[in-house]
Design a protein around this motif. Structure first.
Motif, short mmCIF file in Angstrom:
data_model
loop_
_atom_site.label_atom_id
_atom_site.label_comp_id
_atom_site.label_asym_id
_atom_site.label_seq_id
_atom_site.Cartn_x
_atom_site.Cartn_y
_atom_site.Cartn_z
N LEU A 23 0.85 -1.18 0.00
CA LEU A 23 0.00 0.00 0.00
C LEU A 23 0.88 1.23 0.00
CD1 LEU A 23 -2.56 -1.10 2.73
CD2 LEU A 23 -2.82 -1.25 0.26
N LYS A 24 0.45 2.24 -0.72
CA LYS A 24 1.22 3.48 -0.76
C LYS A 24 0.36 4.64 -0.31
CE LYS A 24 4.53 2.01 -4.15
NZ LYS A 24 5.48 2.49 -5.12
N ALA A 25 0.93 5.46 0.54
CA ALA A 25 0.28 6.65 1.06
C ALA A 25 1.31 7.76 1.08
CB ALA A 25 -0.27 6.40 2.46
N SER A 26 0.85 8.98 1.28
CA SER A 26 1.81 10.08 1.41
C SER A 26 1.32 11.08 2.44
CB SER A 26 2.02 10.79 0.07
OG SER A 26 0.84 11.45 -0.35
N VAL A 27 2.27 11.79 3.04
CA VAL A 27 1.97 12.86 3.98
C VAL A 27 2.86 14.04 3.57
CG1 VAL A 27 2.04 13.60 6.40
CG2 VAL A 27 1.40 11.24 5.83
N THR A 28 2.21 15.18 3.31
CA THR A 28 2.92 16.36 2.84
C THR A 28 2.73 17.50 3.83
OG1 THR A 28 2.52 15.69 0.56
CG2 THR A 28 3.19 17.98 0.91
N TRP A 29 3.83 18.09 4.22
CA TRP A 29 3.80 19.23 5.14
C TRP A 29 3.11 20.40 4.48
CZ3 TRP A 29 7.75 23.49 5.51
CH2 TRP A 29 7.52 24.31 6.62
N GLN A 30 2.20 21.07 5.21
CA GLN A 30 1.53 22.25 4.70
C GLN A 30 2.11 23.51 5.32
OE1 GLN A 30 -2.58 21.07 5.50
NE2 GLN A 30 -2.84 20.90 3.28
N ASP B 248 3.39 25.03 9.64
CA ASP B 248 3.45 24.82 11.08
C ASP B 248 3.49 23.31 11.39
OD1 ASP B 248 3.36 27.62 11.47
OD2 ASP B 248 1.17 27.58 11.33
N LYS B 249 2.47 22.81 12.09
CA LYS B 249 2.43 21.38 12.41
C LYS B 249 1.31 20.68 11.64
CE LYS B 249 4.40 22.04 17.00
NZ LYS B 249 4.19 21.87 18.43
N ALA B 250 0.89 21.28 10.52
CA ALA B 250 -0.21 20.75 9.70
C ALA B 250 0.33 20.01 8.48
CB ALA B 250 -1.13 21.88 9.26
N PHE B 251 -0.29 18.89 8.18
CA PHE B 251 0.09 18.04 7.05
C PHE B 251 -1.17 17.57 6.33
CE2 PHE B 251 3.31 17.84 10.25
CZ PHE B 251 4.51 17.78 9.56
N MET B 252 -1.03 17.23 5.07
CA MET B 252 -2.12 16.60 4.32
C MET B 252 -1.71 15.17 4.03
SD MET B 252 -5.12 16.61 3.04
CE MET B 252 -5.52 18.35 3.16
N GLY B 253 -2.54 14.25 4.48
CA GLY B 253 -2.28 12.85 4.20
C GLY B 253 -3.13 12.40 3.03
N GLN C 125 -6.77 15.63 6.66
CA GLN C 125 -6.02 16.72 7.28
C GLN C 125 -5.45 16.24 8.61
OE1 GLN C 125 -5.73 20.01 5.88
NE2 GLN C 125 -4.14 20.15 7.42
N ILE C 126 -4.16 16.44 8.82
CA ILE C 126 -3.48 16.02 10.04
C ILE C 126 -2.82 17.25 10.65
CG2 ILE C 126 -1.70 14.50 11.03
CD1 ILE C 126 -1.94 12.85 8.36
N ALA D 141 -7.19 16.38 12.93
CA ALA D 141 -6.88 15.50 14.05
C ALA D 141 -5.38 15.25 14.12
CB ALA D 141 -7.62 14.17 13.88
N SER D 142 -4.90 15.00 15.33
CA SER D 142 -3.48 14.69 15.50
C SER D 142 -3.22 13.25 15.03
CB SER D 142 -3.07 14.84 16.97
OG SER D 142 -3.55 13.74 17.73
#
Length: 137
Positions: free
Chosen positions: A4-11, A13-18, A27-28, A36-37
């Protein structure tokens, strides 16, 4: 074994898009302002996994389920890494003529056989407990 492949990209501050393997975005946010954390998502993943199992098993048992809610409470270690040490899952099952015995069986099957999230957390040392209530409706 399927990869399985997923990605998390920094937006910012401490926010990322998964992006999940299914393509859905999540939204992380470690600050919990924009999403959500990461640890909250693990808890929600457990609740979603187990709830799906419970609904599916009850429907296959011909129970007239109208709603299932899983209320989770968790404890985390006080030191880093602040892993979950214990999680309690309280299922509220609403429906017509729902048999307690069937709900108990569905939760047990989910916990011991079907819920991958639950099995993974238990194997990692997390104590997971369950209870339930049935509401006529």
């Amino acid at each position: 074994m399927a990869e399985l492949k997923a990605s998390v990209t920094w937006q910012q501050d401490k926010a990322f898009m998964g992006v999940a393997p299914s393509g859905h975005e999540v939204q992380i946010d470690a600050d919990k302002e924009k999403g959500a954390s990461p640890m909250e998502l693990i808890l929600l993943g457990l609740g979603g996994c187990a709830s799906y199992d419970v609904v599916s098993i009850l429907q296959k048992s011909r129970q007239e389920v109208k709603d299932v809610r899983c209320e989770l409470s968790a404890q985390r270690a006080e030191t880093v890494p602040a892993v979950y040490t214990a999680i309690h899952m309280h299922f509220v099952v609403t429906g017509t003529d729902i048999a307690d015995k069937q709900v108990e069986r569905a939760i047990k099957l989910s916990a011991e056989k079907y819920c991958s999230a639950s099995r993974m957390l238990v194997q990692g040392g997390v104590e997971i407990t369950h209870d339930f209530e049935v509401v006529a409706g």
